[in-house]
Design a protein around this motif. Sequence first.
Motif, short mmCIF file in Angstrom:
data_model
loop_
_atom_site.label_atom_id
_atom_site.label_comp_id
_atom_site.label_asym_id
_atom_site.label_seq_id
_atom_site.Cartn_x
_atom_site.Cartn_y
_atom_site.Cartn_z
N ARG A 63 -21.12 24.39 9.71
CA ARG A 63 -21.99 24.07 10.85
C ARG A 63 -22.92 22.95 10.40
O ARG A 63 -23.46 22.99 9.31
CB ARG A 63 -22.78 25.29 11.27
N VAL A 90 -19.75 21.15 14.34
CA VAL A 90 -18.96 21.78 13.29
C VAL A 90 -18.05 20.72 12.66
O VAL A 90 -17.45 19.91 13.35
CB VAL A 90 -18.08 22.93 13.86
N GLU A 136 -21.37 19.90 19.16
CA GLU A 136 -21.80 21.09 19.89
C GLU A 136 -22.23 20.67 21.29
O GLU A 136 -22.94 19.68 21.46
CB GLU A 136 -22.97 21.73 19.14
N ARG A 180 -19.17 26.20 19.14
CA ARG A 180 -19.72 27.56 19.16
C ARG A 180 -18.62 28.62 19.24
O ARG A 180 -18.73 29.69 18.66
CB ARG A 180 -20.69 27.73 20.31
N LEU A 234 -17.10 29.04 15.80
CA LEU A 234 -18.01 29.80 14.92
C LEU A 234 -18.05 31.29 15.30
O LEU A 234 -18.07 32.16 14.43
CB LEU A 234 -19.42 29.20 14.96
N GLU A 291 -17.00 34.39 12.88
CA GLU A 291 -17.94 35.51 12.67
C GLU A 291 -17.29 36.84 13.03
O GLU A 291 -17.40 37.82 12.29
CB GLU A 291 -19.19 35.29 13.53
#
Length: 168
Positions: free
Chosen positions: A60, A65, A90, A101, A104, A108
Motif C-alpha cells: 500500500r 497499491v 486508490e 481497496r 487489499l 486481509e
Amino acid sequence: YKEMWDIRMVYEYYWSEGGDINKKRRESIDLRTKAIILIRASTAGRNKDITRIARSSVRRTEKGVQFQLYGWKTMTTGVVQTLSKPFILEYMEDERICAARTLLKYLERNAKHYESQKCKHNDVWIYYNKPEAVKHTTLAKDTRDVMKEMGIDTIVYGAASIRHAAIS
C-alpha cells in the motif's frame, strides 16, 4: 470485435445491489472475482498477467497499491522476467469500485490461509477451501459468470473483453 460493451457496466454493477455479495455465490469467490474485474478494468491487464501478482510484493502506498508480476514472458523474446511495479491508484470517491481497496480487502480476508503451512506459493489468488493458487482459467470462468450477471453476452464477449472495453 465489431462492437464493444461499455466498461461503465462494471462500475454500475458494483454500485448496484447486484454487486453486493450474491447469496447464491460464495463470499470469497465474489471478492476475488470483484478484485480481478476491477484490477483488469483499471489497468487493462490480461487475465494471465493478473494471476501473476506476487503476494509478497503488494504494498500500500500513499496513493494506491503497487505490486510485481512474476513469471511474465515477453511476447517478442519469450524471456521470463519480473515486471517492475505496476500501480493501481486508490479511488477515494467510492470504495465499492476501488480496485486497490478491493485487492487489499481480499488479501486481509485470506491472511490466515496465506500463513498456513500448506500455502507454499507467492500467489495472491487462492481457492476458498484450500491454499492453492487459482489457475487463470478458473478466474476467467468466474469473470464470465459475473459478466453474464451484468447483462453482457458471454457467448460473444469473453473474460478477455474487459481489457478491450477498458481501453476503448
